[in-house]
Design an enzyme around this catalytic site. Structure first.
Site, PDB file in Angstrom:
ATOM      1  N   LYS A   1       0.841  -1.212   0.000  1.00 28.89           N
ATOM      2  CA  LYS A   1       0.000   0.000   0.000  1.00 28.89           C
ATOM      3  C   LYS A   1       0.870   1.254   0.000  1.00 28.89           C
ATOM      4  O   LYS A   1       0.649   2.181  -0.775  1.00 28.89           O
ATOM      5  CB  LYS A   1      -0.874   0.007   1.247  1.00 28.89           C
ATOM      6  CG  LYS A   1      -1.533   1.347   1.574  1.00 28.89           C
ATOM      7  CD  LYS A   1      -2.442   1.308   2.777  1.00 28.89           C
ATOM      8  CE  LYS A   1      -1.719   1.523   4.057  1.00 28.89           C
ATOM      9  NZ  LYS A   1      -1.406   2.947   4.373  1.00 28.89           N
ATOM     10  N   ASN A   2       1.899   1.248   0.884  1.00 26.91           N
ATOM     11  CA  ASN A   2       2.675   2.470   1.090  1.00 26.91           C
ATOM     12  C   ASN A   2       3.681   2.738  -0.015  1.00 26.91           C
ATOM     13  O   ASN A   2       4.375   3.748   0.008  1.00 26.91           O
ATOM     14  CB  ASN A   2       3.344   2.444   2.461  1.00 26.91           C
ATOM     15  CG  ASN A   2       2.297   2.548   3.560  1.00 26.91           C
ATOM     16  OD1 ASN A   2       1.143   2.879   3.286  1.00 26.91           O
ATOM     17  ND2 ASN A   2       2.681   2.239   4.782  1.00 26.91           N
TER      18      ASN A   2
ATOM     19  N   ILE B   1       7.475   7.037  16.791  1.00 28.71           N
ATOM     20  CA  ILE B   1       7.146   7.688  15.513  1.00 28.71           C
ATOM     21  C   ILE B   1       5.866   8.510  15.606  1.00 28.71           C
ATOM     22  O   ILE B   1       5.803   9.643  15.145  1.00 28.71           O
ATOM     23  CB  ILE B   1       7.011   6.631  14.388  1.00 28.71           C
ATOM     24  CG1 ILE B   1       8.269   5.763  14.316  1.00 28.71           C
ATOM     25  CG2 ILE B   1       6.703   7.302  13.056  1.00 28.71           C
ATOM     26  CD1 ILE B   1       9.526   6.510  13.922  1.00 28.71           C
TER      27      ILE B   1
ATOM     28  N   ARG C   1       0.101  14.641  12.691  1.00 33.10           N
ATOM     29  CA  ARG C   1       0.624  14.296  11.356  1.00 33.10           C
ATOM     30  C   ARG C   1       0.716  15.522  10.456  1.00 33.10           C
ATOM     31  O   ARG C   1       0.029  15.654   9.444  1.00 33.10           O
ATOM     32  CB  ARG C   1      -0.226  13.188  10.738  1.00 33.10           C
ATOM     33  CG  ARG C   1      -0.086  11.906  11.534  1.00 33.10           C
ATOM     34  CD  ARG C   1      -0.683  10.728  10.854  1.00 33.10           C
ATOM     35  NE  ARG C   1       0.164  10.271   9.756  1.00 33.10           N
ATOM     36  CZ  ARG C   1      -0.196   9.254   8.979  1.00 33.10           C
ATOM     37  NH1 ARG C   1      -1.355   8.658   9.170  1.00 33.10           N
ATOM     38  NH2 ARG C   1       0.575   8.864   8.011  1.00 33.10           N
TER      39      ARG C   1
ATOM     40  N   CYS D   1      -5.215  12.638  12.484  1.00 33.14           N
ATOM     41  CA  CYS D   1      -5.795  11.320  12.199  1.00 33.14           C
ATOM     42  C   CYS D   1      -5.749  10.573  13.527  1.00 33.14           C
ATOM     43  O   CYS D   1      -5.336  11.113  14.556  1.00 33.14           O
ATOM     44  CB  CYS D   1      -4.991  10.597  11.133  1.00 33.14           C
ATOM     45  SG  CYS D   1      -3.442   9.985  11.768  1.00 33.14           S
TER      46      CYS D   1
ATOM     47  N   ARG E   1      -8.787  -0.371   4.397  1.00 34.35           N
ATOM     48  CA  ARG E   1      -7.909   0.635   3.770  1.00 34.35           C
ATOM     49  C   ARG E   1      -6.611   0.000   3.303  1.00 34.35           C
ATOM     50  O   ARG E   1      -6.028   0.438   2.323  1.00 34.35           O
ATOM     51  CB  ARG E   1      -7.576   1.739   4.776  1.00 34.35           C
ATOM     52  CG  ARG E   1      -8.748   2.612   5.151  1.00 34.35           C
ATOM     53  CD  ARG E   1      -8.293   3.776   5.965  1.00 34.35           C
ATOM     54  NE  ARG E   1      -7.219   4.496   5.272  1.00 34.35           N
ATOM     55  CZ  ARG E   1      -6.578   5.516   5.794  1.00 34.35           C
ATOM     56  NH1 ARG E   1      -6.875   5.932   7.012  1.00 34.35           N
ATOM     57  NH2 ARG E   1      -5.622   6.131   5.121  1.00 34.35           N
TER      58      ARG E   1
ATOM     59  N   ARG F   1      -4.717  10.892   4.166  1.00 30.12           N
ATOM     60  CA  ARG F   1      -3.622  11.865   4.281  1.00 30.12           C
ATOM     61  C   ARG F   1      -2.605  11.671   3.170  1.00 30.12           C
ATOM     62  O   ARG F   1      -1.981  12.621   2.700  1.00 30.12           O
ATOM     63  CB  ARG F   1      -2.983  11.679   5.640  1.00 30.12           C
ATOM     64  CG  ARG F   1      -1.837  12.581   5.934  1.00 30.12           C
ATOM     65  CD  ARG F   1      -1.276  12.286   7.301  1.00 30.12           C
ATOM     66  NE  ARG F   1      -0.214  13.203   7.643  1.00 30.12           N
ATOM     67  CZ  ARG F   1       1.005  13.128   7.134  1.00 30.12           C
ATOM     68  NH1 ARG F   1       1.284  12.163   6.309  1.00 30.12           N
ATOM     69  NH2 ARG F   1       1.921  13.997   7.483  1.00 30.12           N
TER      70      ARG F   1
ATOM     71  N   ASP G   1       4.539   0.444  11.941  1.00 32.99           N
ATOM     72  CA  ASP G   1       3.361  -0.220  11.371  1.00 32.99           C
ATOM     73  C   ASP G   1       3.246  -1.668  11.813  1.00 32.99           C
ATOM     74  O   ASP G   1       2.245  -2.318  11.523  1.00 32.99           O
ATOM     75  CB  ASP G   1       3.380  -0.158   9.844  1.00 32.99           C
ATOM     76  CG  ASP G   1       3.194   1.263   9.354  1.00 32.99           C
ATOM     77  OD1 ASP G   1       3.411   1.505   8.152  1.00 32.99           O
ATOM     78  OD2 ASP G   1       2.864   2.137  10.179  1.00 32.99           O
TER      79      ASP G   1
HETATM   80  C1  EPZ Z   1       4.166   6.766   6.169  1.00 34.15           C
HETATM   81  O1  EPZ Z   1       3.429   7.815   6.769  1.00 34.15           O
HETATM   82  C2  EPZ Z   1       3.218   5.573   6.099  1.00 34.15           C
HETATM   83  N1  EPZ Z   1       2.052   5.917   5.295  1.00 34.15           N
HETATM   84  C3  EPZ Z   1       2.768   5.175   7.500  1.00 34.15           C
HETATM   85  O2  EPZ Z   1       1.980   3.991   7.379  1.00 34.15           O
HETATM   86  C4  EPZ Z   1       4.002   4.842   8.332  1.00 34.15           C
HETATM   87  O3  EPZ Z   1       3.598   4.551   9.653  1.00 34.15           O
HETATM   88  C5  EPZ Z   1       4.961   6.037   8.329  1.00 34.15           C
HETATM   89  O4  EPZ Z   1       5.303   6.393   6.974  1.00 34.15           O
HETATM   90  C6  EPZ Z   1       6.252   5.740   9.074  1.00 34.15           C
HETATM   91  O5  EPZ Z   1       6.870   4.628   8.501  1.00 34.15           O
HETATM   92  C7  EPZ Z   1       2.157   5.918   3.940  1.00 34.15           C
HETATM   93  O6  EPZ Z   1       3.211   5.674   3.373  1.00 34.15           O
HETATM   94  C8  EPZ Z   1       0.895   6.224   3.175  1.00 34.15           C
HETATM   95  P1  EPZ Z   1       6.309  10.157   8.299  1.00 34.15           P
HETATM   96  P2  EPZ Z   1       4.054   9.327   6.785  1.00 34.15           P
HETATM   97  O7  EPZ Z   1       6.297  11.354   7.421  1.00 34.15           O
HETATM   98  O8  EPZ Z   1       4.723   9.595   5.494  1.00 34.15           O
HETATM   99  C9  EPZ Z   1       5.621  13.387  11.779  1.00 34.15           C
HETATM  100  C10 EPZ Z   1       0.146   2.567   7.693  1.00 34.15           C
HETATM  101  O9  EPZ Z   1      -0.324   2.016   8.699  1.00 34.15           O
HETATM  102  N2  EPZ Z   1       5.811  14.370  10.707  1.00 34.15           N
HETATM  103  O10 EPZ Z   1       7.547   9.323   8.382  1.00 34.15           O
HETATM  104  O11 EPZ Z   1       2.984  10.232   7.230  1.00 34.15           O
HETATM  105  C11 EPZ Z   1       4.312  12.623  11.594  1.00 34.15           C
HETATM  106  O12 EPZ Z   1       3.258  13.344  12.213  1.00 34.15           O
HETATM  107  C12 EPZ Z   1       0.598   4.021   7.772  1.00 34.15           C
HETATM  108  O13 EPZ Z   1       0.308   2.015   6.585  1.00 34.15           O
HETATM  109  C13 EPZ Z   1       5.857  15.718  11.026  1.00 34.15           C
HETATM  110  O14 EPZ Z   1       5.720  16.106  12.179  1.00 34.15           O
HETATM  111  O15 EPZ Z   1       5.134   9.160   7.942  1.00 34.15           O
HETATM  112  C14 EPZ Z   1       4.587  11.323  12.289  1.00 34.15           C
HETATM  113  O16 EPZ Z   1       4.386  11.499  13.691  1.00 34.15           O
HETATM  114  C15 EPZ Z   1       0.364   4.622   9.145  1.00 34.15           C
HETATM  115  N3  EPZ Z   1       6.022  16.633  10.034  1.00 34.15           N
HETATM  116  C16 EPZ Z   1       6.078  11.098  12.036  1.00 34.15           C
HETATM  117  O17 EPZ Z   1       6.622  12.380  11.681  1.00 34.15           O
HETATM  118  C17 EPZ Z   1       6.171  16.252   8.712  1.00 34.15           C
HETATM  119  O18 EPZ Z   1       6.342  17.133   7.837  1.00 34.15           O
HETATM  120  C18 EPZ Z   1       6.345  10.092  10.900  1.00 34.15           C
HETATM  121  O19 EPZ Z   1       5.814  10.650   9.760  1.00 34.15           O
HETATM  122  C19 EPZ Z   1       6.117  14.878   8.403  1.00 34.15           C
HETATM  123  C20 EPZ Z   1       5.947  13.953   9.410  1.00 34.15           C
END
Ligand code: EPZ
Length: 427
Positions: free
Chosen positions: A22-23, A330, A122, A117, A400, A93, A308
């Site tokens: 998915k990701n 995370i 996020r 979310c 999802r 998102r 995850d």
């Molecule tokens: C991706 O989310 C995945 N989703 C998530 O999978 C996964 O948990 C995550 O990466 C970490 O591996 C998709 O790829 C669609 P991040 P993403 O940017 O890109 C904070 C699932 O279950 N952050 O690494 O949103 C954020 O709030 C989902 O499949 C900021 O503060 O992850 C989070 O707390 C859940 N500012 C942390 O960093 C930013 O500009 C990690 O976010 C960006 C992120």
């Protein structure tokens, strides 16, 4: 309401083939915006998040042909809008992943601000800071982010405060069309990012270092459509590995269709917990653990332990013969699942980012609510070993990210079904 009902105690046997990741698929779909023409993606999971991303692209003017259940032919030639609307961003998102490619192709993007979310705020501040360094101007109004790069994108070095997956991906997808070279320092290293970089390079991009903390992108003038196969879903695979560790028969179960090196830390931790995992062609064979040893875990960016897999692993820890701590680094709010597992008999206490877990002998089936995608899947897995029936509601979360989840479990011998339960009558 729709529920998934599980009868505990049924042994699992045979093999399960996981779907495409998915990701990765969601970002590959967004990246087709960079290459006018028809890009065909294979091994795409048939899940609701993919349907939402399809809607985002179609709203912009793309056309999508469903070649077969797992292949999409996406034509972005006629895309003439650069807006990711609120109703779709609010649903998913990951729609924000169109920002980088829109800036790369059109020099502008209008993205609804993602709300919070179930996992926390996020934000996308790191996406914005990085894109500003490339020359993008941002302003926000009425809940939308307006990004403008009409002066052009100019390559530079961007150091991420945190190895954000989404920020790394958006930056790569913009930088492929920037003038000059971009270096992303402290880049996320997830396998899904490598898959994205591979497809972009097949399209004519010049990206090196994907999968390492330093990614270098040399801007090019154009990208061309390709055919690309999505990598297998390592998190779906990890979910079935937990199911096998709990309920597999003597022969074990085979979980195939993914690259086991994409789950390195998870398999290492599971082996420390006493789970017998054998690498086989196309995946792994996992046998039921006679006893589960308690092992402390903390979630970190790849190659660290993936967030995850946190909920699914907590099911194992909750049945270990001892106490352990799971630390979630995370997301600020990813322990809601624990309170549902406690209702099934787990002994877990949450203190800030730590879950203090004391192993119990077993779970009892209960009516539980899926808090999010991975927590919901973990509750179904817990139901496989629980005494009696477990009914998981709010299963739209599971839909999802898990394709044919129930039929895959039934194929392994589980007694699981989708059902409807009358909504509670308001008194
Ligand atoms: C991706 O989310 C995945 N989703 C998530 O999978 C996964 O948990 C995550 O990466 C970490 O591996 C998709 O790829 C669609 P991040 P993403 O940017 O890109 C904070 C699932 O279950 N952050 O690494 O949103 C954020 O709030 C989902 O499949 C900021 O503060 O992850 C989070 O707390 C859940 N500012 C942390 O960093 C930013 O500009 C990690 O976010 C960006 C992120």
């Amino acid at each position: 309401m729709d529920i998934i009902r599980v009868e505990g105690g049924h042994e699992l046997n045979g093999s399960v083939h996981v779907s495409g990741a998915k990701n990765s698929a969601l970002k590959l779909m967004a990246a087709t915006l960079l290459a006018p023409g028809v890009t065909t993606l294979e091994n795409v999971p048939n899940i609701s998040d993919v349907h939402v991303m399809g809607k985002v692209l179609k709203r912009m003017g793309a056309t999508i042909e469903v070649v077969d259940e797992h292949s999409l032919a996406i034509d972005t030639s006629a895309v003439d809008s650069w807006e990711a609307p609120y109703d779709l961003v609010a649903k998913m998102r990951a729609s924000t992943a169109v920002m980088g490619p829109l800036l790369g192709r059109f020099g502008k993007a209008k993205i609804a601000m993602p709300g919070g979310c179930n996992l926390g705020a996020r934000k996308i501040d790191m996406h914005i800071l990085g894109l500003e360094a490339l020359g993008v101007h941002f302003d926000t109004d009425h809940g939308y982010i307006h990004a403008d790069a009409s002066d052009g994108l100019v390559g530079t070095t961007v150091t991420l405060e945190f190895a954000s997956v989404g920020a790394t991906e958006n930056l790569i997808m913009a930088a492929v069309r920037a003038r000059g070279t971009t270096v992303i320092d402290n880049a996320a290293r997830e396998p899904e990012i490598v898959d994205l970089a591979n497809m972009l390079n097949e399209m004519g991009a010049k990206i090196s270092g994907a999968g390492t903390p330093v990614v270098q992108i040399e801007g090019v003038d154009e990208l061309h459509p390709v055919t690309h196969r999505v990598i297998g879903d390592r998190i779906e695979a990890g979910t079935f590995i937990v199911a096998g560790a709990l309920m597999a028969g003597d022969e074990g179960i085979d979980v195939v269709g993914f690259n086991s090196s994409h789950l390195g830390m998870v398999l290492k931790k599971f082996e420390l917990m006493g789970i017998d995992i054998e690498r086989i062609v196309g995946g792994v064979r996992v046998r039921r653990a006679e006893r589960i040893r308690p092992v402390d875990i903390q979630t970190l960016p790849f190659p660290g332990f993936p967030t995850d897999m946190q909920a699914q692993t907590m099911v194992l820890s909750a049945l270990a013969d001892g106490s352990s701590v799971i630390t979630e680094n995370i997301f600020e709010n990813r322990f809601m699942f624990a309170s549902e597992l406690v209702r099934m008999g787990a002994d877990i206490r949450i203190e800030s980012h730590h879950a203090m877990i004391h192993g119990v002998k077993g779970f009892s089936g209960a009516q539980v609510v899926s808090p999010d995608l991975r927590g919901g899947a973990a509750l179904v897995v817990a139901g496989l070993i629980a005494d009696g029936y477990t009914e998981v509601s709010a299963i739209h979360h599971i839909d999802r990210g898990y394709e044919h989840f129930v039929s895959k479990l039934v194929g392994l011998g589980a007694c699981v079904e989708r059902a409807t339960r009358p909504d509670s009558i308001d008194d």
